[in-house]
Each structure stands twice: as structure tokens, then as C-alpha cells.
Design a protein around this motif. Structure first.
Motif, PDB file in Angstrom:
ATOM      1  N   GLU A  80       1.703 -53.626  23.590  1.00 18.92           N
ATOM      2  CA  GLU A  80       1.870 -52.587  24.522  1.00 18.92           C
ATOM      3  C   GLU A  80       0.369 -52.623  25.822  1.00 18.92           C
ATOM      4  N   HIS A  81      -0.201 -52.885  25.316  1.00 20.50           N
ATOM      5  CA  HIS A  81      -1.858 -52.875  26.060  1.00 20.50           C
ATOM      6  C   HIS A  81      -1.482 -54.290  27.321  1.00 20.50           C
ATOM      7  N   LEU A  82      -1.306 -54.879  26.516  1.00 21.61           N
ATOM      8  CA  LEU A  82      -0.989 -56.983  26.887  1.00 21.61           C
ATOM      9  C   LEU A  82      -0.016 -56.464  27.615  1.00 21.61           C
ATOM     10  N   ALA A  83       0.753 -55.726  28.327  1.00 27.31           N
ATOM     11  CA  ALA A  83       1.964 -56.072  28.608  1.00 27.31           C
ATOM     12  C   ALA A  83       1.893 -55.235  29.316  1.00 27.31           C
ATOM     13  N   LYS A  84       1.160 -53.864  29.686  1.00 30.02           N
ATOM     14  CA  LYS A  84       1.080 -52.899  30.617  1.00 30.02           C
ATOM     15  C   LYS A  84      -0.124 -53.947  31.262  1.00 30.02           C
ATOM     16  N   ALA A  85      -1.511 -54.134  30.349  1.00 35.52           N
ATOM     17  CA  ALA A  85      -2.075 -55.046  31.651  1.00 35.52           C
ATOM     18  C   ALA A  85      -0.967 -56.304  32.684  1.00 35.52           C
ATOM     19  N   ALA A  86      -0.771 -57.117  31.431  1.00 38.89           N
ATOM     20  CA  ALA A  86       0.290 -58.312  32.661  1.00 38.89           C
ATOM     21  C   ALA A  86       1.256 -57.561  33.730  1.00 38.89           C
ATOM     22  N   ALA A  87       1.918 -56.483  33.248  1.00 44.40           N
ATOM     23  CA  ALA A  87       2.194 -56.012  34.737  1.00 44.40           C
ATOM     24  C   ALA A  87       1.454 -55.387  35.506  1.00 44.40           C
ATOM     25  N   GLU A  88       0.632 -54.986  35.708  1.00 46.40           N
ATOM     26  CA  GLU A  88      -0.544 -54.288  36.429  1.00 46.40           C
ATOM     27  C   GLU A  88      -1.175 -55.458  37.207  1.00 46.40           C
ATOM     28  N   ALA A  89      -1.374 -56.456  36.587  1.00 41.13           N
ATOM     29  CA  ALA A  89      -2.070 -57.965  37.403  1.00 41.13           C
ATOM     30  C   ALA A  89      -1.248 -58.659  37.941  1.00 41.13           C
ATOM     31  N   GLY A  90       0.774 -57.841  37.802  1.00 40.32           N
ATOM     32  CA  GLY A  90       1.646 -58.812  38.435  1.00 40.32           C
ATOM     33  C   GLY A  90       1.798 -60.427  37.651  1.00 40.32           C
ATOM     34  N   ALA A  91       0.979 -60.573  36.304  1.00 37.25           N
ATOM     35  CA  ALA A  91       1.748 -60.956  34.831  1.00 37.25           C
ATOM     36  C   ALA A  91       2.855 -61.620  34.651  1.00 37.25           C
ATOM     37  N   LYS A  92       2.889 -62.889  34.357  1.00 33.72           N
ATOM     38  CA  LYS A  92       3.812 -62.776  32.618  1.00 33.72           C
ATOM     39  C   LYS A  92       2.926 -63.095  31.423  1.00 33.72           C
ATOM     40  N   LEU A  93       3.981 -61.827  30.806  1.00 35.80           N
ATOM     41  CA  LEU A  93       3.770 -62.195  28.808  1.00 35.80           C
ATOM     42  C   LEU A  93       4.299 -62.718  28.716  1.00 35.80           C
ATOM     43  N   VAL A  94       3.589 -63.634  27.331  1.00 33.69           N
ATOM     44  CA  VAL A  94       4.710 -64.019  26.312  1.00 33.69           C
ATOM     45  C   VAL A  94       3.823 -63.549  25.317  1.00 33.69           C
ATOM     46  N   HIS A  95       4.538 -63.076  24.574  1.00 34.42           N
ATOM     47  CA  HIS A  95       4.955 -62.864  23.667  1.00 34.42           C
ATOM     48  C   HIS A  95       4.929 -63.510  22.013  1.00 34.42           C
ATOM     49  N   PHE A  96       4.479 -63.603  20.970  1.00 33.35           N
ATOM     50  CA  PHE A  96       5.287 -64.822  20.034  1.00 33.35           C
ATOM     51  C   PHE A  96       5.672 -63.630  18.687  1.00 33.35           C
ATOM     52  N   SER A  97       7.004 -63.201  18.615  1.00 30.94           N
ATOM     53  CA  SER A  97       7.130 -62.728  17.541  1.00 30.94           C
ATOM     54  C   SER A  97       7.663 -63.061  16.000  1.00 30.94           C
ATOM     55  N   THR A  98       8.752 -62.367  15.601  1.00 32.23           N
ATOM     56  CA  THR A  98       8.987 -63.668  14.091  1.00 32.23           C
ATOM     57  C   THR A  98      10.656 -63.112  13.324  1.00 32.23           C
ATOM     58  N   ASP A  99      11.022 -63.868  12.509  1.00 32.79           N
ATOM     59  CA  ASP A  99      12.155 -63.878  12.259  1.00 32.79           C
ATOM     60  C   ASP A  99      12.491 -62.486  10.905  1.00 32.79           C
ATOM     61  N   TYR A 100      11.357 -61.839  10.942  1.00 27.00           N
ATOM     62  CA  TYR A 100      10.451 -60.651   9.578  1.00 27.00           C
ATOM     63  C   TYR A 100      11.626 -59.008  10.864  1.00 27.00           C
ATOM     64  N   VAL A 101      12.100 -59.304  11.785  1.00 27.62           N
ATOM     65  CA  VAL A 101      12.426 -58.673  12.247  1.00 27.62           C
ATOM     66  C   VAL A 101      13.737 -57.827  12.146  1.00 27.62           C
ATOM     67  N   PHE A 102      14.556 -59.458  11.100  1.00 23.57           N
ATOM     68  CA  PHE A 102      15.495 -59.267  10.808  1.00 23.57           C
ATOM     69  C   PHE A 102      15.795 -59.056   9.815  1.00 23.57           C
ATOM     70  N   GLN A 103      16.954 -58.084   8.494  1.00 20.87           N
ATOM     71  CA  GLN A 103      17.028 -57.787   7.374  1.00 20.87           C
ATOM     72  C   GLN A 103      17.205 -59.150   6.437  1.00 20.87           C
ATOM     73  N   GLY A 104      17.500 -60.132   6.752  1.00 19.15           N
ATOM     74  CA  GLY A 104      17.665 -61.641   6.314  1.00 19.15           C
ATOM     75  C   GLY A 104      18.997 -61.360   5.672  1.00 19.15           C
ATOM     76  N   ASN A 105      20.203 -60.422   6.293  1.00 18.66           N
ATOM     77  CA  ASN A 105      21.148 -61.198   5.241  1.00 18.66           C
ATOM     78  C   ASN A 105      22.767 -61.490   6.040  1.00 18.66           C
ATOM     79  N   ALA A 106      22.657 -61.732   6.962  1.00 19.07           N
ATOM     80  CA  ALA A 106      23.121 -62.798   7.621  1.00 19.07           C
ATOM     81  C   ALA A 106      23.594 -64.006   7.225  1.00 19.07           C
ATOM     82  N   GLN A 107      24.592 -64.807   7.637  1.00 18.76           N
ATOM     83  CA  GLN A 107      25.467 -65.757   7.078  1.00 18.76           C
ATOM     84  C   GLN A 107      26.114 -66.903   8.223  1.00 18.76           C
ATOM     85  N   ALA A 108      25.220 -66.528   8.960  1.00 15.22           N
ATOM     86  CA  ALA A 108      25.414 -67.483  10.662  1.00 15.22           C
ATOM     87  C   ALA A 108      23.570 -67.024  11.313  1.00 15.22           C
TER      88      ALA A 108
END
Length: 285
Positions: A80-108
Motif C-alpha cells: 500500500e505504501h508503494l502504491a500510494k507513493a507511485a500514485a503520488e509520483a505518477g508512476a506505474k506499479l508492478v507488484h508480484f503476487s501469488t497463486d496462494y490467493v486462491f483456495q486451490g480446489n478448482a478443476q480448471a
């Protein structure tokens, strides 16, 4: 000239991002250079940059179960700090996240717009980081979810398998967790393509294509490293009980790349072959 800032620059992905951006104006900050949990320090570091690429993360999945606050500070509050600072600077933010944001019980394969539903503390902190960044800088935040990373710049599953191959006649690896091994060099190069293409902000799934299990991944590593893959034997997750639950199905869909006019990353087997040619499949780090 576009000015890039990389946080977490000493990590495995951070090192490959620096290689992928060679010849450009890059500020590469390690954990020692920048405390991403310090809002004032983040604001000062981001100022003057056009693109912020956040490769800093708390990745100790099991430790997060007992110390979720520490994981949250780096994976959510700092983002959140990085996103707010990027917005203030007029910069793009690339943030790496993960498959772990999902439960992992899908079939597709999980779509980019699938509802977040993490099953452990690490996943909760990463999901929170996504939400906070998108809320703070919706027009300029790129969330790139990735998984099963390996590369030249640090300890990882591929290097561990090679080390085990050199010292054990036989090993067992779980065969009931499905995902996408992802080469950090490919992810770094894909991230640069994303930025160069002036693609729309939003969520992208940064994994190599195809799917396999950890067992299948291990067998291919053995083979490419010159070892007998039959020495890798399958087992199930019940044999390796750990503090944090792991998703059984972590395959991510890649429709957002195609919508942006960018080809998804190559098949994981092709990437692993390239990694072997790059000398990644050694036990040293």
C-alpha cells in the motif's frame, strides 16, 4: 527516458529483473537499501521514477502461520505504501503476487478475475496486498501473480532437487499438487514486455504455460541435470505435513495477456530446458 525502481533487488526475481532491464535507467534497491514498511522512506525512494517494480516479499509460507503480522507488514502494508507513493509520483506499479490467493480446489485454470479465497496466512497477506494496491492506485497498478519460482539467483526447488540427486539414491516428491513451474528469467522478461506494450493496468498471471505436479517437475529436473529420473518416487501431501496448507490446484489462466496483445509465457518444460542451458540446474547457490 523511463526511470525504473526495483525493490527487493537482491532476490532471485529481482536479479533477473535487473538483467531484463539492462541498458535502461534502473535504481535497484535491496532490503538493506530500503525498508518497504517505512512509508516515508518508500515515498522518498519512489519520487522521480516512472515505473516501480516490487519484488520485495515475505515468502516464508510456513513461518507466516505463526507470524502473520510480520508477513502482513511486507506483503500488504508495504505494498500500500508503494502504491500510494507511485500514485503520488505518477508512476506505474508492478507488484508480484501469488497463486496462494486462491483456495486451490478448482478443476480448471483460475481466471484473473476469480474471487480471492486464500487458505493460509501467507495467502491472506498477499491477497490483502493486491486489494490495497488496487484501491490506492487503480489506474496504475499491475498485479502479476506467479507461482513455483526457480532461477539462477537463489535457493529454490530446482536447485534443491539437483543437490538431493547428488547425495541420495532415491527421493520422494508429492504428486497431488498441480501447478506451473516458472522460470524467473521468463517472468522478468514478460514483465518488461508488459510495460513496453503499454498494456492496461490490472491483474495478470505470470506463470509458464502448461501444468505438472511437484513430482513431475522433479523428474524433469533430474532428467535435464543428467540423473536417472526413475530415482524420483511419488508420494502424497499427507507424507509431508507442514504448518501451512498448500493449494492442491494452482494452475492459472492467461487470458489477460492475450487481451493485451501479448503472448503468454512459454511452456514450463521449454523454460526448464532453457534454464538447464543457462546453468541454473546446479546445486550451488
Amino acid at each position: 527516458m523511463t526511470r525504473y525502481l526495483i525493490t527487493g533487488a537482491a532476490g532471485m526475481l529481482g536479479q533477473d529483473l535487473q538483467r531484463a532491464l539492462a541498458g535502461r535507467e534502473v535504481t535497484a534497491l535491496t532490503r538493506q537499501d530500503l525498508d518497504v514498511t517505512d512509508a516515508d522512506a518508500v515515498r522518498s525512494a519512489v519520487a522521480g521514477h516512472d515505473v516501480v517494480i516490487n519484488a520485495a516479499a515475505y515468502t516464508a509460507v510456513d513461518n507466516a502461520e505463526a507470524d502473520e503480522d510480520a508477513a502482513y507488514a511486507i506483503n500488504a502494508t508495504a505494498v500500500e505504501h508503494l502504491a500510494k507513493a507511485a500514485a503520488e509520483a505518477g508512476a506505474k506499479l508492478v507488484h508480484f503476487s501469488t497463486d496462494y490467493v486462491f483456495q486451490g480446489n478448482a478443476q480448471a485454470p483460475y481466471a484473473e478475475n476469480e474471487q480471492r479465497d486464500p487458505l493460509n496466512a501467507y495467502g491472506r497477506t498477499k491477497a490483502a496486498g493486491e486489494e490495497l494496491a488496487l484501491a490506492a492506485h487503480p489506474e496504475g497498478t499491475f498485479i502479476v501473480r506467479t507461482a513455483w519460482l526457480y532461477g539462477a539467483g537463489g535457493p529454490n526447488f530446482a536447485k534443491t532437487m539437483v543437490k538431493l540427486a547428488e547425495n541420495n539414491p532415491e527421493i520422494t516428491v508429492v504428486n497431488d499438487q498441480l501447478g506451473q513451474p516458472t522460470y524467473t528469467r521468463d517472468l522478468a522478461e514478460q514483465t518488461v514486455k508488459l510495460l513496453d506494450a503499454q498494456a492496461p493496468a490490472g491483474i495478470y498471471h505470470g506463470t509458464n504455460s502448461g501444468e505438472t505436479t511437484w513430482f513431475g517437475f522433479a523428474r524433469e529436473i533430474f532428467h535435464l541435470a543428467g540423473h536417472d529420473s526413475e530415482r524420483v518416487k511419488p508420494t502424497d501431501s499427507a507424507a509431508f505435513v507442514r504448518p501451512a496448507a498448500r493449494p492442491a490446484y494452482s494452475v492459472l489462466g492467461h487470458d489477460a495477456w492475450r487481451a493485451a496483445g501479448i503472448e503468454p509465457m512459454r511452456n514450463w518444460r521449454d523454460a526448464l530446458e532453457a534454464a538447464a542451458e543457462d546453468g541454473v540446474l546446479t546445486s550451488t547457490w
